[in-house]
Design a protein around this motif. Structure first.
Motif, mmCIF file in Angstrom:
data_model
loop_
_atom_site.group_PDB
_atom_site.id
_atom_site.type_symbol
_atom_site.label_atom_id
_atom_site.label_comp_id
_atom_site.label_asym_id
_atom_site.label_seq_id
_atom_site.Cartn_x
_atom_site.Cartn_y
_atom_site.Cartn_z
ATOM 1 N N SER A 1 0.775 -1.250 -0.001
ATOM 2 C CA SER A 1 0.019 0.032 -0.049
ATOM 3 C C SER A 1 1.139 1.223 0.047
ATOM 4 C CB SER A 1 -0.859 0.103 1.115
ATOM 5 O OG SER A 1 -1.291 1.455 1.386
ATOM 6 N N PRO A 2 0.808 2.167 -0.985
ATOM 7 C CA PRO A 2 1.445 3.495 -1.253
ATOM 8 C C PRO A 2 1.013 4.122 0.231
ATOM 9 C CG PRO A 2 -0.357 3.441 -2.739
ATOM 10 C CD PRO A 2 -0.126 2.097 -2.209
ATOM 11 N N TYR A 3 -0.180 4.260 0.736
ATOM 12 C CA TYR A 3 -0.809 4.874 2.030
ATOM 13 C C TYR A 3 0.273 4.434 3.074
ATOM 14 C CZ TYR A 3 -4.355 5.466 -1.498
ATOM 15 O OH TYR A 3 -5.126 5.705 -2.432
ATOM 16 N N ARG A 4 0.361 3.169 3.648
ATOM 17 C CA ARG A 4 1.075 2.828 4.570
ATOM 18 C C ARG A 4 2.456 3.200 4.423
ATOM 19 N NH1 ARG A 4 -2.605 -2.052 4.432
ATOM 20 N NH2 ARG A 4 -4.309 -1.375 6.130
ATOM 21 N N ARG A 5 3.106 2.991 3.084
ATOM 22 C CA ARG A 5 4.701 3.281 2.918
ATOM 23 C C ARG A 5 4.970 5.090 3.294
ATOM 24 N NH1 ARG A 5 4.925 1.541 -1.915
ATOM 25 N NH2 ARG A 5 4.786 3.194 -2.996
ATOM 26 N N GLU A 6 4.042 5.667 2.911
ATOM 27 C CA GLU A 6 4.130 6.903 3.011
ATOM 28 C C GLU A 6 4.013 7.509 4.481
ATOM 29 O OE1 GLU A 6 1.056 8.868 0.607
ATOM 30 O OE2 GLU A 6 2.086 8.257 -1.257
ATOM 31 N N LEU A 7 2.921 6.868 5.367
ATOM 32 C CA LEU A 7 3.000 6.792 6.765
ATOM 33 C C LEU A 7 4.378 6.372 7.739
ATOM 34 C CD1 LEU A 7 -0.769 5.813 7.430
ATOM 35 C CD2 LEU A 7 0.302 8.377 7.556
ATOM 36 N N LEU A 8 4.425 5.336 7.102
ATOM 37 C CA LEU A 8 5.995 4.718 7.738
ATOM 38 C C LEU A 8 7.077 5.657 7.715
ATOM 39 C CD1 LEU A 8 7.050 2.846 9.766
ATOM 40 C CD2 LEU A 8 7.326 1.113 7.550
ATOM 41 N N GLU A 9 7.157 6.355 6.622
ATOM 42 C CA GLU A 9 8.325 7.067 6.331
ATOM 43 C C GLU A 9 8.525 8.059 7.338
ATOM 44 O OE1 GLU A 9 7.586 8.390 2.016
ATOM 45 O OE2 GLU A 9 8.610 6.442 1.390
ATOM 46 N N ARG A 10 7.332 8.630 7.915
ATOM 47 C CA ARG A 10 7.207 9.529 8.873
ATOM 48 C C ARG A 10 8.143 9.424 10.123
ATOM 49 N NH1 ARG A 10 1.164 11.527 9.547
ATOM 50 N NH2 ARG A 10 0.358 11.768 7.129
ATOM 51 N N LEU A 11 8.327 8.122 10.223
ATOM 52 C CA LEU A 11 9.285 7.768 11.637
ATOM 53 C C LEU A 11 10.630 7.884 11.184
ATOM 54 C CD1 LEU A 11 7.060 4.705 12.994
ATOM 55 C CD2 LEU A 11 6.860 7.332 13.526
ATOM 56 N N ARG A 12 10.899 7.965 10.032
ATOM 57 C CA ARG A 12 12.479 8.091 9.688
ATOM 58 C C ARG A 12 13.316 6.924 9.778
ATOM 59 N NH1 ARG A 12 14.117 14.433 10.562
ATOM 60 N NH2 ARG A 12 12.277 15.376 9.884
ATOM 61 N N LEU A 13 12.872 5.825 9.981
ATOM 62 C CA LEU A 13 13.348 4.507 10.127
ATOM 63 C C LEU A 13 13.547 3.776 8.658
ATOM 64 C CD1 LEU A 13 11.572 2.959 13.076
ATOM 65 C CD2 LEU A 13 13.853 3.785 13.054
ATOM 66 N N PRO A 14 14.795 3.343 8.215
ATOM 67 C CA PRO A 14 14.740 2.694 6.850
ATOM 68 C C PRO A 14 14.125 1.441 7.079
ATOM 69 C CG PRO A 14 17.170 2.503 8.351
ATOM 70 C CD PRO A 14 15.956 3.563 9.036
ATOM 71 N N PHE A 15 13.373 1.231 5.815
ATOM 72 C CA PHE A 15 12.846 0.211 5.756
ATOM 73 C C PHE A 15 12.559 -0.306 4.269
ATOM 74 C CE2 PHE A 15 9.670 3.575 5.167
ATOM 75 C CZ PHE A 15 8.656 2.914 4.484
ATOM 76 N N SER A 16 12.078 -1.611 4.207
ATOM 77 C CA SER A 16 11.839 -2.137 2.669
ATOM 78 C C SER A 16 10.278 -2.667 2.802
ATOM 79 C CB SER A 16 12.850 -3.200 2.376
ATOM 80 O OG SER A 16 12.725 -4.380 3.452
ATOM 81 N N VAL A 17 9.963 -2.982 1.688
ATOM 82 C CA VAL A 17 8.456 -3.500 1.612
ATOM 83 C C VAL A 17 8.597 -4.923 1.062
ATOM 84 C CG1 VAL A 17 7.580 -1.155 1.706
ATOM 85 C CG2 VAL A 17 8.044 -2.275 -0.526
ATOM 86 N N ALA A 18 7.479 -5.608 1.513
ATOM 87 C CA ALA A 18 7.607 -6.923 1.001
ATOM 88 C C ALA A 18 5.883 -7.065 0.818
ATOM 89 C CB ALA A 18 8.083 -8.001 1.778
ATOM 90 N N ALA A 19 5.206 -8.025 -0.255
ATOM 91 C CA ALA A 19 4.070 -8.290 -0.257
ATOM 92 C C ALA A 19 3.704 -9.655 0.449
ATOM 93 C CB ALA A 19 3.464 -8.755 -1.770
ATOM 94 N N PRO A 20 2.496 -9.446 1.466
ATOM 95 C CA PRO A 20 2.645 -10.663 2.377
ATOM 96 C C PRO A 20 1.987 -11.812 1.820
ATOM 97 C CG PRO A 20 0.861 -8.936 2.890
ATOM 98 C CD PRO A 20 2.140 -8.277 1.815
ATOM 99 N N GLY A 21 0.993 -11.663 0.644
ATOM 100 C CA GLY A 21 0.332 -12.678 -0.121
ATOM 101 C C GLY A 21 -0.608 -13.586 0.997
ATOM 102 N N VAL A 22 -1.290 -12.741 1.545
ATOM 103 C CA VAL A 22 -2.341 -13.411 2.456
ATOM 104 C C VAL A 22 -3.640 -13.526 2.292
ATOM 105 C CG1 VAL A 22 -3.424 -13.138 4.894
ATOM 106 C CG2 VAL A 22 -0.820 -12.884 4.701
#
Length: 205
Positions: free
Chosen positions: A17-38
């Motif tokens: 989700s681009p919305y969740r990615r943009e929100l998590l970027e606010r915490l300034r922690l380096p992260f990657s994304v992965a599709a959970p496939g659930v």
């Protein structure tokens, strides 16, 4: 200085989700994304809040199993009116029908977040209640043509023009409505030794 545990452990958002990615970027922690496939199919008789929590945990666990040693964030949201779930409309007519049914009423958004290190998952659920204004069909149609919120449960993007549909919003965690409750998430991450503030470096004198 960041603690060794904070710098050594990778952080993964189990969502595309681009919305969740943009929100998590606010915490300034380096992260990657992965599709959970659930599989997100509700279980028979499953309450919306329980569904959101189960899926958030499942998403975090699925990606955690594929990335041993990482700290994985999973999240899910289920919107309800009078306890009945409402999903993503997918198109204009379905969105218009949703907004017509919701105007003047309260919509509850149950947003769950989970953090999993592969051993002991932690989670939280935040419920946001939105009272929608009594708006005309003309106003609803104009909004939908302007914003096209067809990938959003409830057909309204509160982080953008959709805020104009709202009479009132009640929540203990303001970003939960957008899809990721950052207050709850910060608390969960701190429990795993990854506090966003600890990760900041102080400026040199």
């Amino acid at each position: 200085m960041p603690s060794p545990e904070t710098t050594a452990r990778s952080l993964i958002l189990a969502s595309t989700s681009p919305y969740r990615r943009e929100l998590l970027e606010r915490l300034r922690l380096p992260f990657s994304v992965a599709a959970p496939g659930v599989d997100e199919t509700p279980a028979p008789g499953e309450a919306p809040r329980d569904l959101a929590l189960r899926l958030a945990l499942a998403k975090a666990r699925a990606v955690s199993q594929a990335h041993p040693g990482a700290l994985v964030i999973g999240s899910d949201q289920v919107a309800t009116v009078d306890g009945a779930p409402i999903g993503k409309p997918g198109g204009f007519q379905q969105a218009l029908a949703q907004l017509r049914a919701m105007r003047g009423r309260t919509v509850a958004f149950h947003t769950a977040v989970a953090v999993d290190d592969g051993h002991r998952p932690a989670s939280a659920v935040v419920t946001t209640r939105c009272m929608l204004r009594e708006l005309s069909d003309r106003a609803l149609r104009a909004y939908l043509h302007a914003e096209r919120p067809y990938d959003t449960a409830g057909s309204a993007k509160a982080e953008a023009l959709g805020i104009a549909l709202m009479e009132r919003i009640e929540s203990d965690d303001p970003t939960a409505l957008i899809g990721l409750p950052l207050i709850a998430l910060t608390r969960l991450l701190a429990g795993f030794g990854m506090d966003p503030l600890d990760a900041l470096e102080e400026p040199r004198a």
